[in-house]
Design a protein around this motif. Structure first.
Motif, PDB file in Angstrom:
ATOM      1  N   SER A 321     -39.001   1.027 -21.649  1.00  0.00           N
ATOM      2  CA  SER A 321     -39.188   0.755 -20.223  1.00  0.00           C
ATOM      3  C   SER A 321     -37.828   0.604 -19.559  1.00  0.00           C
ATOM      4  O   SER A 321     -36.929  -0.034 -20.106  1.00  0.00           O
ATOM      5  N   LYS A 322     -37.711   1.197 -18.372  1.00  0.00           N
ATOM      6  CA  LYS A 322     -36.471   1.070 -17.603  1.00  0.00           C
ATOM      7  C   LYS A 322     -36.825   0.930 -16.124  1.00  0.00           C
ATOM      8  O   LYS A 322     -37.717   1.616 -15.622  1.00  0.00           O
ATOM      9  N   THR A 323     -36.108   0.059 -15.451  1.00  0.00           N
ATOM     10  CA  THR A 323     -36.271  -0.110 -14.013  1.00  0.00           C
ATOM     11  C   THR A 323     -34.903  -0.153 -13.359  1.00  0.00           C
ATOM     12  O   THR A 323     -34.002  -0.847 -13.831  1.00  0.00           O
ATOM     13  N   ASP A 324     -34.748   0.614 -12.286  1.00  0.00           N
ATOM     14  CA  ASP A 324     -33.520   0.605 -11.501  1.00  0.00           C
ATOM     15  C   ASP A 324     -33.868   0.265 -10.059  1.00  0.00           C
ATOM     16  O   ASP A 324     -34.937   0.644  -9.561  1.00  0.00           O
ATOM     17  N   GLY A 325     -32.959  -0.430  -9.385  1.00  0.00           N
ATOM     18  CA  GLY A 325     -33.221  -0.780  -8.004  1.00  0.00           C
ATOM     19  C   GLY A 325     -31.960  -0.962  -7.192  1.00  0.00           C
ATOM     20  O   GLY A 325     -30.929  -1.383  -7.709  1.00  0.00           O
ATOM     21  N   VAL A 326     -32.040  -0.605  -5.927  1.00  0.00           N
ATOM     22  CA  VAL A 326     -30.976  -0.837  -4.952  1.00  0.00           C
ATOM     23  C   VAL A 326     -31.650  -1.345  -3.678  1.00  0.00           C
ATOM     24  O   VAL A 326     -32.638  -0.768  -3.231  1.00  0.00           O
ATOM     25  N   SER A 327     -31.135  -2.438  -3.140  1.00  0.00           N
ATOM     26  CA  SER A 327     -31.679  -2.940  -1.877  1.00  0.00           C
ATOM     27  C   SER A 327     -30.549  -3.458  -1.004  1.00  0.00           C
ATOM     28  O   SER A 327     -29.503  -3.892  -1.503  1.00  0.00           O
ATOM     29  N   ASN A 328     -30.779  -3.400   0.292  1.00  0.00           N
ATOM     30  CA  ASN A 328     -29.792  -3.883   1.253  1.00  0.00           C
ATOM     31  C   ASN A 328     -30.499  -4.697   2.336  1.00  0.00           C
ATOM     32  O   ASN A 328     -31.441  -4.213   2.970  1.00  0.00           O
TER      33      ASN A 328
END
Length: 783
Positions: A321-328
């Motif tokens: 399992s892999k999760t990537d995220g970018v938030s601003n």
């Protein structure tokens, strides 16, 4: 085989570009319109007053006791002290809440007995998950371990007039610590039972004066497996995960702030072990049933064991399992008003390798390969507070792509198992069947919520939301591989087709709109007593049935929730205690649930509307600071989750005999895994010693009443149980260091979190709760 999502780099660039554009444009505007920040108003409190948790369930910072809605909150400090590391652990502090987190796909959040359809990739969660202002759409995102927490909140009932995507049951709101301009660092290391090791670290501080600060968080977790597989000696239900999270906080002037978060989570674990707990040998009418147990005995001479610790699998591999995220997150002061922008992208990658025949023989392996790609944008304008009327309004945009491939690999003993031991193994050996489901969603919403204070004691809050969505879904089934069925094998073509099925594709596109609303009056009976009521309505989008067959609806109807709440919040003994209680009555029409087909030859599941469900009950929680040294808290709930109308439920496997009714009427029965009673009680004690040292201890007891998988079946039943967590430790002056000895599930209670239904080729199976764990944690603050 998998249809891949769009390139991740482009999504990261898009969010990063939005962040830079916000900084370039909004900073200049903000500088031109700087306003004084209102001073914080001090509050009187005694030395023994309870710590007051500040929450953001209404998108403003407010004290928990001042918010006239049904919401619970727990501080990050309490979660760290009591070693409540995972989302499922939060139930130790919040009644009528549970989380199933076996792995990324078998994950869901549950409020008041209902949840978000674990094992369903085409359905959104009924209980939303919001992390640092970003709504996570897929239930699998709740699998993550959230570290470096400031606090958590659970808002119950339909959400949507403020909190991102609309939900029907509630929302778990997770708030992590933001970068600090004061240098700080924390690190802790844990060693516990079964060679389990964990390390977590945070460092934060200024990068450019008082304009730019950063925060870096890391954690690693390995070991802890407690089921030994006989075939290869591997430890199942282990931990092998790590994550890294970086943040930048940009504050160029008093009117503008921007917070950028980039994160990656990664695991490769044997957390896909679901032991068989039974398989009926006869139907309820006495006829012989040729199910999983008889099949494995006839095919390979294997007699199943129903001891949950007796793992004996040959094709099980680690699940990835892999999760990537970018938030601003950007806030701009426009005079007394605040404009907020939240831009986010997330990706989920999941690859299972399940031994689905539950034997040490090469029969078949099945599982769902899942890819989720989500991009969201929220803009919100908030009025100043403190006046007769305050309000917030905004827009929310979402684009999501889901790909889910139910992949079944057939091995050398498959022909003997699915067909007959007398037939050649070449019929099925090496064949793979794929069921590729695709769901693409575009959603746009406008929302607003305002509060009108009639006088110092009476206020009315109202909210409205309109959502328009376009959803496309398809399900394509085909098979490939295996030996060519030519020559002498040509006679067996029909046998192969009987197992794999004929190829087909179903697809549909649907546009619809929905309205959500809230009416929430409150009355402050005195300075310490707040009474409130609420009526709300929300819809969860029509879901994609990614297990649809020809003739099935691939986009099912929306789920509609109407909720009524009546509550009271009290502060007692001069702020040293609180006691809150509420009644609820929530009716859900068209409830979306994941169902298993008891006649399926490949263990398929599908999504459907199951009629009307009613939730009603009472929730009570309280806390008391009995002295400078002792704090007590509790929460408890009684409730019921009842099918008001569900006349076409799939019957359990033992009811699926020839000539039996093809459906069962479950009207008036409880929903699966919905306990009537839940609760917890906690005590925390701290005693100062000489030289700035402090001795501390805690104990926590959590309980749940009995539940079942299906009211007609004797399989899949869990009696009520209680779990005890304890800890004792020593900390230095200013909490510069601490050492804690602790135990979870102190009395080693054996229990199951959930069960899966039997089919013609799979048994009833359990999802196990963790056994007793004993550990030692060392923590330090280098600066």
């Amino acid at each position: 085989m998998m249809i891949k999502s769009h390139n991740a780099a482009s999504k990261i660039s898009l969010v990063a570009g939005a962040s830079l554009l916000a900084c370039a444009l909004l900073t200049g505007v903000g500088h031109a319109g700087e306003a004084e920040t209102p001073a914080t108003v001090p509050t009187d409190a005694t030395d023994q007053a309870l710590d007051q948790v500040t929450i953001t369930a209404r998108r403003r910072e407010e004290k928990l006791q001042d918010v006239p809605i049904t919401v619970s909150a727990v501080s990050g400090q309490v979660l760290r002290t009591e070693r409540l590391d995972r989302v499922a652990d939060y139930a130790a502090k919040i009644a009528n809440f549970a989380a199933l987190q076996q792995n990324t796909r078998v994950s869901t959040l549950v409020v008041r007995g209902l949840g978000g359809n674990a094992n369903s990739d085409g359905s959104e969660a009924g209980v939303g998950l919001i992390v640092d202002g970003v709504f996570f759409t897929h239930p699998g995102f709740s699998w993550l371990d959230f570290v470096d927490l400031d606090h958590i909140e659970l808002a119950r009932g339909p959400q949507g007039t403020l909190l991102g995507k609309n939900t029907t049951l509630g929302a778990l709101i997770v708030t992590t610590k933001a970068p600090s301009y004061r240098p700080e660092a924390t690190v802790n290391a844990t060693v516990s039972s079964r060679d389990h090791y964990q390390v977590r670290g945070n460092v934060s501080g200024p990068i450019v004066g008082d304009t730019l600060a950063g925060r870096l968080t890391f954690y690693g977790d390995t070991g802890g497996g407690w089921i030994t597989n006989k075939t290869d000696g591997r430890s199942y239900l282990d931990n092998r995960r790590w994550a890294i999270r970086g943040q930048l906080q940009f504050d160029p002037n008093p009117s503008f702030t921007d917070r950028l978060i980039v994160e990656h989570y990664d695991s490769k674990e044997y957390n896909n072990y679901y032991p068989p707990v039974g398989d009926p040998l006869t139907y309820v009418n006495g006829a012989v049933r040729y199910g999983w147990a008889r099949r494995v005995l006839a095919a390979v001479g294997y007699t199943p064991s129903y001891d949950v610790k007796d793992a004996n699998l040959d094709t099980q591999q680690r699940l990835i399992s892999k999760t990537d995220g970018v938030s601003n997150l950007a806030d701009l002061k426009l005079g007394a008003y605040t404009l907020t922008s939240i831009s986010a992208w997330r990706r989920l990658y999941y690859r299972p390798n399940n031994d689905s025949d539950y034997t040490p023989y090469p029969i078949f392996r099945a599982g769902y390969d899942v890819d989720v790609d989500q991009f969201s944008q929220e803009l919100r304008l908030a009025s100043p507070t403190g006046g007769k009327i305050d309000w917030q309004a905004g827009v929310y945009l979402l684009k999501q792509e889901v790909r889910s491939n139910y992949r079944v690999e057939l091995f050398s003993k498959a022909s003997a198992f699915f067909l007959s031991p007398l037939l050649p193994s070449a019929i099925l050996n090496g064949v793979e069947t794929d069921q590729i489901g695709a769901a693409d969603t575009k959603s746009a919403a406008v929302f607003g919520q305002g509060a009108w204070r009639l006088n110092d004691r009476v206020s009315v809050t109202a909210g409205l939301r309109y959502t328009h969505e376009t959803r496309e879904a398809s399900n394509t089934v085909f098979s490939f591989g295996g030996a060519p069925l030519t020559g002498a094998l040509a006679l067996y073509t029909a046998y192969r087709t009987a197992v794999t099925g004929a190829p087909y594709t179903v697809r549909a596109k649907k546009k619809d709109g929905s309205v959500s609303w809230l009416i929430n009056p409150s009355y402050r009976i005195s300075d310490d007593v707040l009474a409130y009521a609420s009526a709300s309505y929300g819809e969860k989008s029509g879901a994609a049935n990614l297990g649809a067959k020809l003739g099935d609806s691939i986009i099912i109807a929306p789920e509609k929730s109407t909720d009524y709440e009546l509550g009271i919040k009290t502060t007692l003994a001069g702020g040293r205690a609180t006691l809150n209680a509420n009644l609820y009555n929530n009716t859900i029409d068209g409830y979306q649930a994941t169902l298993s087909d008891p006649t399926s030859t490949n263990g398929r599941s599908y999504l459907a509307n199951v009629g009307k469900v009613r939730l009603r009950g009472v929730e009570v929680e309280g806390a008391a600071q009995l002295s400078d040294h002792l704090n007590l808290s509790f929460s408890t709930a009684w409730g019921e989750a009842i099918y008001v109308s569900y006349k076409n439920a799939p019957p359990p496997a033992e009811y699926s005999y020839a000539g039996a009714p093809v459906s069962a009427d479950l009207s008036g029965k409880s929903a699966p895994f919905a306990p009537n009673w839940t609760g917890n009680v906690s005590a925390r004690w701290e005693q100062p010693l000489a030289s700035g040292l402090s001795l501390f201890a805690y104990v926590n007891e959590t309980w749940r009443s009995r539940t079942y998988l299906h009211p007609l079946s004797s399989f899949g039943r869990q009696e009520g149980y209680a779990l005890t967590n304890v800890g004792i430790g020593l900390r230095g002056r200013g909490e510069r260091w601490s050492v804690t000895a602790w135990s979870k599930n102190l009395f080693d209670k054996n229990y199951a979190l959930a069960f899966s239904a039997a089919t013609t080729v799979t048994p009833y199976a359990a999802i196990l709760g963790d056994p007793r764990t004993v550990g030692l944690t060392l923590a330090a603050k280098p600066f």
